[in-house]
Scaffold this motif. Sequence first.
Motif, short mmCIF file in Angstrom:
data_model
loop_
_atom_site.label_atom_id
_atom_site.label_comp_id
_atom_site.label_asym_id
_atom_site.label_seq_id
_atom_site.Cartn_x
_atom_site.Cartn_y
_atom_site.Cartn_z
N VAL A 24 0.87 -1.18 0.00
CA VAL A 24 0.00 0.00 0.00
C VAL A 24 0.91 1.23 0.00
O VAL A 24 1.68 1.45 0.95
CB VAL A 24 -0.92 0.02 1.23
CG1 VAL A 24 -1.77 1.30 1.24
CG2 VAL A 24 -1.82 -1.21 1.23
N SER A 25 0.85 2.02 -1.06
CA SER A 25 1.75 3.16 -1.21
C SER A 25 0.98 4.38 -1.68
O SER A 25 -0.11 4.26 -2.26
CB SER A 25 2.87 2.83 -2.20
OG SER A 25 2.33 2.46 -3.46
N PRO A 26 1.52 5.57 -1.46
CA PRO A 26 0.84 6.79 -1.91
C PRO A 26 0.70 6.80 -3.43
O PRO A 26 1.53 6.26 -4.16
CB PRO A 26 1.77 7.91 -1.44
CG PRO A 26 2.59 7.31 -0.35
CD PRO A 26 2.77 5.88 -0.72
N GLY A 27 -0.34 7.43 -3.89
CA GLY A 27 -0.58 7.54 -5.31
C GLY A 27 -2.05 7.55 -5.61
O GLY A 27 -2.91 7.53 -4.71
N LEU A 28 -2.37 7.61 -6.90
CA LEU A 28 -3.77 7.55 -7.29
C LEU A 28 -4.38 6.23 -6.87
O LEU A 28 -3.73 5.18 -6.97
CB LEU A 28 -3.90 7.74 -8.80
CG LEU A 28 -3.51 9.12 -9.36
CD1 LEU A 28 -3.56 9.10 -10.87
CD2 LEU A 28 -4.43 10.20 -8.80
N PRO A 29 -5.64 6.25 -6.38
CA PRO A 29 -6.26 4.99 -5.94
C PRO A 29 -6.29 3.95 -7.05
O PRO A 29 -6.73 4.22 -8.17
CB PRO A 29 -7.68 5.43 -5.54
CG PRO A 29 -7.56 6.88 -5.23
CD PRO A 29 -6.51 7.42 -6.16
N ALA A 30 -5.78 2.78 -6.74
CA ALA A 30 -5.76 1.67 -7.70
C ALA A 30 -5.63 0.38 -6.91
O ALA A 30 -5.15 0.37 -5.77
CB ALA A 30 -4.61 1.83 -8.68
N PHE A 31 -6.06 -0.70 -7.51
CA PHE A 31 -6.00 -2.01 -6.86
C PHE A 31 -5.63 -3.02 -7.94
O PHE A 31 -6.45 -3.39 -8.77
CB PHE A 31 -7.34 -2.35 -6.22
CG PHE A 31 -7.30 -3.48 -5.22
CD1 PHE A 31 -6.26 -4.40 -5.18
CD2 PHE A 31 -8.33 -3.64 -4.29
CE1 PHE A 31 -6.23 -5.43 -4.27
CE2 PHE A 31 -8.31 -4.66 -3.36
CZ PHE A 31 -7.26 -5.57 -3.35
N ALA A 32 -4.39 -3.46 -7.95
CA ALA A 32 -3.90 -4.38 -8.98
C ALA A 32 -3.48 -5.69 -8.35
O ALA A 32 -2.84 -5.72 -7.28
CB ALA A 32 -2.72 -3.76 -9.72
N ILE A 33 -3.83 -6.82 -8.99
CA ILE A 33 -3.40 -8.16 -8.56
C ILE A 33 -2.58 -8.75 -9.68
O ILE A 33 -3.06 -8.87 -10.82
CB ILE A 33 -4.60 -9.06 -8.24
CG1 ILE A 33 -5.44 -8.47 -7.10
CG2 ILE A 33 -4.14 -10.46 -7.87
CD1 ILE A 33 -6.68 -9.28 -6.76
N VAL A 34 -1.34 -9.10 -9.41
CA VAL A 34 -0.44 -9.67 -10.41
C VAL A 34 0.03 -11.03 -9.90
O VAL A 34 -0.09 -11.37 -8.73
CB VAL A 34 0.77 -8.75 -10.67
CG1 VAL A 34 0.33 -7.42 -11.23
CG2 VAL A 34 1.58 -8.54 -9.40
N GLY A 35 0.58 -11.83 -10.83
CA GLY A 35 1.05 -13.18 -10.48
C GLY A 35 0.19 -14.26 -11.10
O GLY A 35 -0.08 -15.28 -10.49
N LEU A 36 -0.28 -14.01 -12.34
CA LEU A 36 -1.10 -14.96 -13.10
C LEU A 36 -2.41 -15.32 -12.39
O LEU A 36 -2.71 -16.50 -12.16
CB LEU A 36 -0.31 -16.24 -13.41
CG LEU A 36 0.82 -16.12 -14.43
CD1 LEU A 36 1.47 -17.48 -14.67
CD2 LEU A 36 0.29 -15.56 -15.74
#
Length: 500
Positions: A24-36
């Motif tokens: 969880v880091s500063p920045g525009l709100p986003a939610f990404a799941i990676v790892g196939l």
Amino acid sequence: MLARTTSVALIGVNAVPVTVEVDVSPGLPAFAIVGLPDQALSEARERVRAAVRNSGLPFPTARITVNLAPADLRKEGPLFDLPIALGVLAAQDLLPTSALGGVLIAGELALDGSLRPVAGAVNLALRAAEVGADVLLPLANAEEAALIDGARVYGASTLRDAVAHLSGEAPLPLTTPPTPTPPEDTLLDLLDIKGQTAGKRALEIAVAGGHNLLMVGSPGSGKTMLARRAPGLLPPLTRAEALDVTRIHSAAGLLSGREGLLTTPPYRAPHHTVSDAGLIGGGSVPKPGEVSLAHRGVLFLDEFPEFSRKALETLRQPLEEGTVTISRARATVQYPARFQLLSAMNPCPCGYFGDAERPCTCTPGERARYAGRLSGPLLDRIDLVVRVPRLTVDELTRAAPGEPSAKVRGRVLRARERMLARQGERNALLQGQALQAHARLGPGPEAFVRAAARTLGLTGRSFDRVLRVARTVADLAGHPDITEAHLAAAVSYRPRDLAT
């Protein structure tokens, strides 16, 4: 901030550890799941967001990245919802990151924060017991996972319960293995079947040695009745075998845990319209098929020629090797499939060829085409073929009572004990040097079986199957050596032209 939790991915029936990294880091709100991730896992973003907020917990307005390692392993299903949600909370300092260490976590989140059960709880608990980790699962999976010796299992009803447990505010009780609910006595008895002495004897031989059996007869002759009484003749599974069967059913999502380990050999009887993936296993998300769900038990295929040709031909590998291998672009999955095949078919399309009362309306060509649906290589893997004629009303009323299942089961158990004491496995599994050592023939029986092999044109595989069946016939008789009579019985059950 970075937080890590640990879950598992089901590869076949094996649970492979997966590290769930949440940043969880500063920045525009986003939610990404990676790892196939697959589609169900990609949708975890919305379930996690709603579950956290509806549980009265803060959800960060920041950039969230979830990495599922190893990155080259395909991740499937909703079981990662709970570890992702806990990782998001730990990354906000709402949960001690140290509390997530040494715990294997899995569970599907509902939008209100409650936890739904997932498949593979037994498989996850097996992995946890191996590495000495605790297990945190939905409450509905806890008793199932607690079946595994050495597994410390905690069941949570909601996301808030899981958080309170890991933070130490309200520790969950350790789940104890359930007291198995005695199964209902639904086993059918051979005593219910009048006549059909040859069919009963063939079934006894097949069950005792674990041999594959094909019954041929007119509609109503009793083929299905015989097959349904096979479970009443089978010995119970050992603990190692029960664990092997239980983890397959757990991976398929068919367990509740309240029945305990599955100590009764499974009996599966799919309809002939079953898909290839349903019978063998597979699908876009690979699942165990009927052949794997029948592992260490019985698979009964009624109306045998009516199954698709492709499905029948794919039976050849598991019948020979005891496993099913499903290859996909990103992974190869293997399921156990050491089952005993019982099958039944009519002698012709109309069903009455050779019937004593009703004439057959099929032409020789139609009968040949019907029998031709079963290929030679498939029939070569059948150990016993028996004709089950339809009895007339007079024969049924005059038929003497047969033996009860309990008496036949006693002979089967004694024969199995002889097999296990001699070679450690059923006769149907004897191969190579072991078969030569335990099915050694004297000069007379050897000359007899050689002559029979030349007359019938037996293949090498068929010849070995004759020896295995003869060894079982001898074991049922309590005879240490295979005689000509035992070989003659085995030869009489070999598949012949089914159209005549």
